[in-house]
Scaffold this motif. Structure first.
Motif, mmCIF file in Angstrom:
data_model
loop_
_atom_site.group_PDB
_atom_site.id
_atom_site.type_symbol
_atom_site.label_atom_id
_atom_site.label_comp_id
_atom_site.label_asym_id
_atom_site.label_seq_id
_atom_site.Cartn_x
_atom_site.Cartn_y
_atom_site.Cartn_z
ATOM 1 N N PHE A 298 0.824 -1.203 0.000
ATOM 2 C CA PHE A 298 0.000 0.000 0.000
ATOM 3 C C PHE A 298 0.864 1.261 0.000
ATOM 4 N N LEU A 299 1.878 1.285 0.865
ATOM 5 C CA LEU A 299 2.759 2.449 0.949
ATOM 6 C C LEU A 299 3.534 2.665 -0.351
ATOM 7 N N LEU A 300 3.917 1.596 -1.006
ATOM 8 C CA LEU A 300 4.592 1.725 -2.291
ATOM 9 C C LEU A 300 3.681 2.401 -3.311
ATOM 10 N N GLY A 301 2.412 2.053 -3.271
ATOM 11 C CA GLY A 301 1.476 2.654 -4.211
ATOM 12 C C GLY A 301 1.287 4.142 -3.995
ATOM 13 N N VAL A 302 1.101 4.559 -2.752
ATOM 14 C CA VAL A 302 0.796 5.967 -2.482
ATOM 15 C C VAL A 302 2.022 6.870 -2.570
ATOM 16 N N SER A 303 3.225 6.289 -2.553
ATOM 17 C CA SER A 303 4.436 7.115 -2.551
ATOM 18 C C SER A 303 5.294 6.937 -3.804
ATOM 19 N N ALA A 304 4.745 6.306 -4.835
ATOM 20 C CA ALA A 304 5.528 6.049 -6.052
ATOM 21 C C ALA A 304 5.943 7.349 -6.729
ATOM 22 N N PRO A 305 7.241 7.544 -6.990
ATOM 23 C CA PRO A 305 7.688 8.762 -7.684
ATOM 24 C C PRO A 305 7.096 8.813 -9.092
ATOM 25 N N PRO A 306 6.467 9.907 -9.487
ATOM 26 C CA PRO A 306 5.858 9.996 -10.827
ATOM 27 C C PRO A 306 6.914 10.205 -11.915
ATOM 28 N N ILE A 307 7.704 9.180 -12.176
ATOM 29 C CA ILE A 307 8.825 9.275 -13.116
ATOM 30 C C ILE A 307 8.340 9.616 -14.526
ATOM 31 N N ASN A 308 7.429 8.815 -15.047
ATOM 32 C CA ASN A 308 6.952 9.055 -16.415
ATOM 33 C C ASN A 308 6.255 10.398 -16.552
ATOM 34 N N LEU A 309 5.459 10.751 -15.547
ATOM 35 C CA LEU A 309 4.749 12.028 -15.596
ATOM 36 C C LEU A 309 5.714 13.205 -15.483
ATOM 37 N N SER A 310 6.843 12.997 -14.824
ATOM 38 C CA SER A 310 7.822 14.074 -14.667
ATOM 39 C C SER A 310 8.584 14.334 -15.962
ATOM 40 N N ILE A 311 8.832 13.282 -16.735
ATOM 41 C CA ILE A 311 9.649 13.431 -17.941
ATOM 42 C C ILE A 311 8.880 14.106 -19.063
ATOM 43 N N ARG A 312 7.604 13.806 -19.215
ATOM 44 C CA ARG A 312 6.842 14.331 -20.351
ATOM 45 C C ARG A 312 6.917 15.862 -20.483
ATOM 46 N N PRO A 313 6.709 16.652 -19.421
ATOM 47 C CA PRO A 313 6.776 18.114 -19.600
ATOM 48 C C PRO A 313 8.174 18.637 -19.899
ATOM 49 N N LEU A 314 9.205 17.817 -19.641
ATOM 50 C CA LEU A 314 10.576 18.282 -19.886
ATOM 51 C C LEU A 314 10.893 18.378 -21.374
ATOM 52 N N TRP A 315 10.169 17.612 -22.211
ATOM 53 C CA TRP A 315 10.473 17.665 -23.649
ATOM 54 C C TRP A 315 10.252 19.054 -24.221
ATOM 55 N N LYS A 316 9.235 19.739 -23.719
ATOM 56 C CA LYS A 316 8.970 21.093 -24.232
ATOM 57 C C LYS A 316 10.103 22.056 -23.896
ATOM 58 N N ALA A 317 10.870 21.719 -22.864
ATOM 59 C CA ALA A 317 11.957 22.593 -22.446
ATOM 60 C C ALA A 317 13.215 22.397 -23.273
ATOM 61 N N ILE A 318 13.319 21.243 -23.971
ATOM 62 C CA ILE A 318 14.586 20.968 -24.656
ATOM 63 C C ILE A 318 14.453 20.703 -26.151
ATOM 64 N N VAL A 319 13.225 20.485 -26.664
ATOM 65 C CA VAL A 319 13.090 20.249 -28.106
ATOM 66 C C VAL A 319 12.180 21.300 -28.721
ATOM 67 N N PRO A 320 12.383 21.647 -29.990
ATOM 68 C CA PRO A 320 11.502 22.604 -30.659
ATOM 69 C C PRO A 320 10.107 22.023 -30.856
ATOM 70 N N GLU A 321 9.146 22.909 -31.082
ATOM 71 C CA GLU A 321 7.744 22.510 -31.182
ATOM 72 C C GLU A 321 7.500 21.415 -32.215
ATOM 73 N N GLU A 322 8.171 21.503 -33.360
ATOM 74 C CA GLU A 322 7.911 20.553 -34.434
ATOM 75 C C GLU A 322 8.427 19.147 -34.123
ATOM 76 N N LEU A 323 9.218 18.991 -33.070
ATOM 77 C CA LEU A 323 9.742 17.673 -32.707
ATOM 78 C C LEU A 323 9.046 17.065 -31.487
ATOM 79 N N LEU A 324 7.990 17.733 -31.001
ATOM 80 C CA LEU A 324 7.309 17.219 -29.816
ATOM 81 C C LEU A 324 6.659 15.862 -30.073
#
Length: 408
Positions: A107-133
């Motif tokens: 149960f504790l593993l479920g409620v405290s899981a680091p949102p790894i995949n969710l964290s990476i997705r917004p980073l693409w906008k910071a490093i790639v141009p719009e046409e490569l999203l």
């Protein structure tokens, strides 16, 4: 393919993938590692299934809260707290022996899981141009699916070895390495959450988000049933070993589908591609109840995996266009809270239907749920109008979101 070459030439792209991949492998391993741990300690498959269900429900119900923390405080400190905590609990769970402690740590593993995949997705906008999203979303999806194929294989091999607890310990090491590297990655550390507009409505009050959440109820339930119906069908037919290569074929096809989505023509808008692919998804799912755990189910599964992999890419484009400001992480987090919870319900229901009636009936539920999801999206298409704009180098998804805010 030029888009992919340009994408991988972009600074920080390869570093970000390499940094995050071990943590994604860990997530691919956790479910089966917990299952085998619980079964090994108690010799009860029913209890092992219960433990996985508790872990899954805890993770999905808390996903929205954890992602909202990211959108408010950034990624630096949440990752530096959640990653060590999650890693420690995996290690402690590997040495647990009683039912209460196994349930508690799952149960504790479920409620405290680091949102790894969710964290990476917004980073693409910071490093790639719009046409490569789109290329970024495609490769990211392919990597997630690859980890989803490789992780269970590693978990099974280690859990069934002479050192059963090594599965959880290896997952802990992968999370510590991948999560730690992401936490100190300069792009992640520098990421600044979007600022919400003054007086902006809550996330779940936006019509576009409401629509996607309602659609997620049926998609989550339908695929939850599928996830149990396949192994149940194979087991009832005394062919349990076929489960691995049926789901493996589906997983590999999803990787290829995600990559293919990144190079499709820009003839249609993100919403246009999403809906066309959705209809194909439905058509390919229709024969599910007529298949058998052999070449027929493997073939249909592979086709569904291919189209489903592409669907993930188009879904991210649509969501990015219609979500409100300040919800780069929490938009998908709250959708997953809904979808993941109903996926857990679907898994429980799928097991009951497969056991008491027929796995063919259970497999027939999945296309029915996809059909309902399609009807919901067609009926609410106007709420997704911001995603019905062609992507080109001059387009600005922020402007699209502003437009979505004004129409919601």
């Amino acid at each position: 393919m030029k888009r992919y070459l340009d994408f991988f030439r972009t600074p920080q792209v390869v570093v970000l993938f390499v940094a995050s991949f071990p943590a994604r492998i860990a997530y691919g391993m956790v479910g089966l590692s917990i299952f085998f741990k619980a079964e090994h300690e108690t010799h009860s498959i029913a209890f092992a299934g219960l433990v996985i269900g508790i872990n899954s429900v805890a993770g999905s119900l808390s996903a929205g809260v954890r992602s909202s923390i990211m959108d408010r405080y950034g990624q630096k400190w949440p990752l530096r707290i959640l990653v060590p905590g999650y890693t420690t609990m995996l290690i402690v769970l590997s040495f647990a022996h009683t039912r209460p402690t196994i349930i508690g740590f799952a149960f504790l593993l479920g409620v405290s899981a680091p949102p790894i995949n969710l964290s990476i997705r917004p980073l693409w906008k910071a490093i790639v141009p719009e046409e490569l999203l789109r290329s970024a979303y495609a490769i990211d999806t392919a990597v997630i699916n690859a980890a989803g194929v490789l992780g269970p294989v590693l978990a099974t091999a280690l859990a069934l070895s002479v050192h059963p607890q090594s599965a959880l310990l290896f997952a802990a090491g992968c999370m510590a390495l991948g999560g730690g590297l992401l936490a100190i990655n300069p792009v992640s550390r520098a990421w600044i959450p979007e600022q919400k507009k003054s007086g902006q409505k809550a996330l779940w009050k936006h019509r576009s988000m409401q629509l996607l959440m309602i659609e997620g109820i049926f998609i989550g339930f339908g695929w939850g049933v599928f996830d149990v119906a396949v192994p149940a069908f194979a087991t009832l037919e005394k062919l349990p070993a076929r489960t691995a290569w049926i789901l493996g074929a589906m997983g590999i096809a999803s990787i290829i589908g995600g990559i293919a989505a990144g190079i499709v023509s820009k003839r249609y808008t993100p919403l246009g591609w999403f809906m066309r692919n959705y209809m194909l998804w439905l058509v390919l799912a229709l024969p599910l109840s007529l298949t058998y755990p052999g070449w027929s189910l493997a073939l249909v599964g592979a086709l569904l995996g291919f189209v489903g992999g592409a669907q993930q890419v188009f879904y991210w484009e649509v969501l990015e266009a219609v979500r409100p400001l300040g919800s780069e992480v929490s938009s998908i987090g709250w959708i997953w809270t809904i979808e993941g919870s109903f996926m857990a319900l679907g898994s429980a229901f799928g097991g009951f239907v497969s056991q008491e009636y027929s796995p063919r009936i259970a497999l027939g539920i999945t296309p029915a749920c996809i059909a309902i999801g399609a009807l919901i999206l067609i009926a609410g298409r106007k709420s997704l109008a911001a995603a019905n704009i062609k992507i080109n180098p001059a387009s600005d998804l922020r402007a699209m979101r502003d437009n979505a805010d004004e129409t919601n």
